[in-house]
Design an enzyme around this catalytic site. Structure first.
Site, PDB file in Angstrom:
ATOM      1  N   TYR A 136       0.636  -0.862  -0.190  1.00 43.44           N
ATOM      2  CA  TYR A 136       0.103  -0.046  -0.238  1.00 43.44           C
ATOM      3  C   TYR A 136       0.959   1.091  -0.400  1.00 43.44           C
ATOM      4  CZ  TYR A 136      -4.377  -2.982   0.923  1.00 43.44           C
ATOM      5  OH  TYR A 136      -5.201  -3.964   0.693  1.00 43.44           O
ATOM      6  N   LYS A 186       3.467 -15.388   1.934  1.00 42.78           N
ATOM      7  CA  LYS A 186       3.103 -15.965   0.261  1.00 42.78           C
ATOM      8  C   LYS A 186       4.215 -16.591   0.054  1.00 42.78           C
ATOM      9  CE  LYS A 186       1.033 -17.400  -2.912  1.00 42.78           C
ATOM     10  NZ  LYS A 186      -0.481 -18.748  -2.338  1.00 42.78           N
ATOM     11  N   ASP A 218      -2.977 -18.276   1.303  1.00 41.14           N
ATOM     12  CA  ASP A 218      -4.354 -18.993   1.050  1.00 41.14           C
ATOM     13  C   ASP A 218      -5.505 -20.458   1.554  1.00 41.14           C
ATOM     14  OD1 ASP A 218      -1.917 -19.393  -0.244  1.00 41.14           O
ATOM     15  OD2 ASP A 218      -2.592 -20.553  -1.887  1.00 41.14           O
ATOM     16  N   ASP A 242      -5.732  -6.859   5.350  1.00 42.08           N
ATOM     17  CA  ASP A 242      -6.847  -6.236   5.174  1.00 42.08           C
ATOM     18  C   ASP A 242      -7.444  -6.325   5.261  1.00 42.08           C
ATOM     19  OD1 ASP A 242      -8.354  -4.257   4.129  1.00 42.08           O
ATOM     20  OD2 ASP A 242      -7.416  -3.089   2.442  1.00 42.08           O
ATOM     21  N   ASP A 246     -11.026  -8.602   7.152  1.00 35.12           N
ATOM     22  CA  ASP A 246     -12.640  -8.199   7.486  1.00 35.12           C
ATOM     23  C   ASP A 246     -13.444  -9.409   7.128  1.00 35.12           C
ATOM     24  OD1 ASP A 246     -12.235  -5.602   7.172  1.00 35.12           O
ATOM     25  OD2 ASP A 246     -13.567  -5.962   5.447  1.00 35.12           O
TER      26      ASP A 246
END
Ligand code: NAD
Length: 355
Positions: A136, A186, A218, A242, A246
């Site tokens: 980001y 990852k 994943d 992020d 959620d």
């Protein structure tokens, strides 16, 4: 004197922040709580989403209790002219790098979840998300035309000290809880994840009492809905956090119950400067009706006590009171399914009775 900045903001922000602040003042009358304008309220009355007086108050405060910012009339404006810009400035200005999102399903609320009740019964986990680095913020970050072809680039970059400080926050938290930490990356594809895993392993040597597991992102996304009860603390980089936070949040069924903390570089464990706020937004659809669920704001007060005021005892008192209210069958409108419900004020009074 210990000072808490109260920044209620917009929509339901003032309703839930005042409710939560009344609980903070009830249990800690020694604190100085000072209110200031932020978000749309700041733009309307002081010409800026984060007016200078508000920033000065935050500078001299030990913690910020934040409501929410955002109003429909600012939709479509550039970020710097929107209420949400205040959060951007606060997160950047105080380098609030550690975002903690606890997810708890209170006894009696299992049926509000979109998962089967038996999967979420007793669920109690925390997602620790790195908030100031990663893709980001990495440079270059731009859209361009090269040889007549449009292209865009984002850059994922982490430096070892950034990984180490967030890992320490997560290990410290796991140590206070059930002693289990899941680090998500990852590493089969990303170089930043290989660095992440190496640094987390290095930090783990200082926490022999904490069990560490690594999961690929994943797989983590899958396990969160398959066996959510197995998680204690999850630590991950900005973008993975992020998305996963959620996903974890919806396990509870109501965004109105979820608090959060964003901890900065100032202070030490237990006395870190931080910003505490509900996960949800300003909820313009229910603002002003007195029906917003104040749980997220009240539990944000508990986090503030624990992480910024070194007061774990009162933090647990607040959490137990909220739990007792839910166990007694009391509900706010969004959780009542059309049945009887309490207003924001009445729910807050019920929590006070349990304190
Ligand atoms: P929202 O979280 O405000 O609302 C989503 C839904 O959840 C709505 O139906 C709302 O009524 C409900 N809800 C949220 N909090 C609740 C509570 N405490 N009790 C009962 N129901 C609750 O998200 P949105 O509608 O996407 O955004 C509205 C505004 O809030 C936008 O301007 C957005 O930018 C802003 N926002 C701010 C923050 C923040 O301040 N940190 C976070 C998210 C969104």
């Amino acid at each position: 004197m210990t000072t808490v900045a109260l920044l209620p903001g917009d929509g339901i922000g003032p309703e839930v922040t005042h409710a939560a602040a009344s609980i903070l003042q009830r249990i800690r009358p020694d604190l100085e709580c000072v209110e200031a304008l932020v978000g749309g309220a700041g733009l309307a009355h002081a010409g800026a989403a984060l007016p200078p007086q508000t920033r000065a108050l935050c500078d001299r405060s030990d913690a910020i209790l934040f409501g929410s910012v955002g109003l429909p009339e600012y939709d479509g404006k550039p970020l710097a002219e929107r209420p949400e810009y205040a959060l951007f400035l606060l997160r950047g200005g105080y380098e609030l790098y550690a975002n903690l999102r606890p997810v708890r399903v209170f006894p009696g609320l299992e049926h509000a979840s979109s998962l089967k009740p038996e999967l979420v019964r007793g669920l109690d986990l925390v997602v620790v998300r790195e908030l100031t680095g990663g893709i980001y913020f990495g440079k270059p970050k731009e859209q361009r035309v090269v040889d007549g072809v449009e292209e865009a680039v984002d850059t994922m970059i982490y430096r070892a000290p950034e990984v180490e400080r967030i890992a320490r926050v997560a290990f410290d938290l796991a140590r206070e809880r059930r002693g289990h930490l899941t680090s998500v990356d990852k590493q089969n594809i990303l170089e930043t994840s290989r660095l992440w895993r190496r640094v987390v392993d290095r930090v783990a040597a200082d926490y022999p009492d904490v069990t560490l597991e690594h999961l690929l992102v994943d797989n983590a996304a899958m396990q969160l809905v398959r066996r959510p009860g197995d998680f204690d603390v999850i630590v991950t980089e900005n973008m993975f956090g992020d998305i996963l936070s959620d996903e974890a949040a919806i396990l509870t069924g109501s965004i109105g119950t979820l608090p959060s903390a964003s901890l900065g570089t100032r202070g030490e464990p237990g006395r870190r400067f931080g910003l505490y706020e509900p996960v949800g937004g300003s909820a313009p659809d229910i603002a002003g009706k007195g029906i917003a669920n104040p749980t997220a704001a009240i539990l944000s007060v508990a986090m503030l006590l624990r992480h910024s005021l070194d007061d774990a005892e009162n933090a647990a008192r607040v959490e137990r009171a909220v739990e007792a209210v839910y166990a007694s069958g009391v509900r706010t409108a969004e959780l009542a399914g059309g049945g009887p419900s309490l207003s924001t004020q009445a729910f807050t009074d019920a929590v006070k009775e349990q304190l």
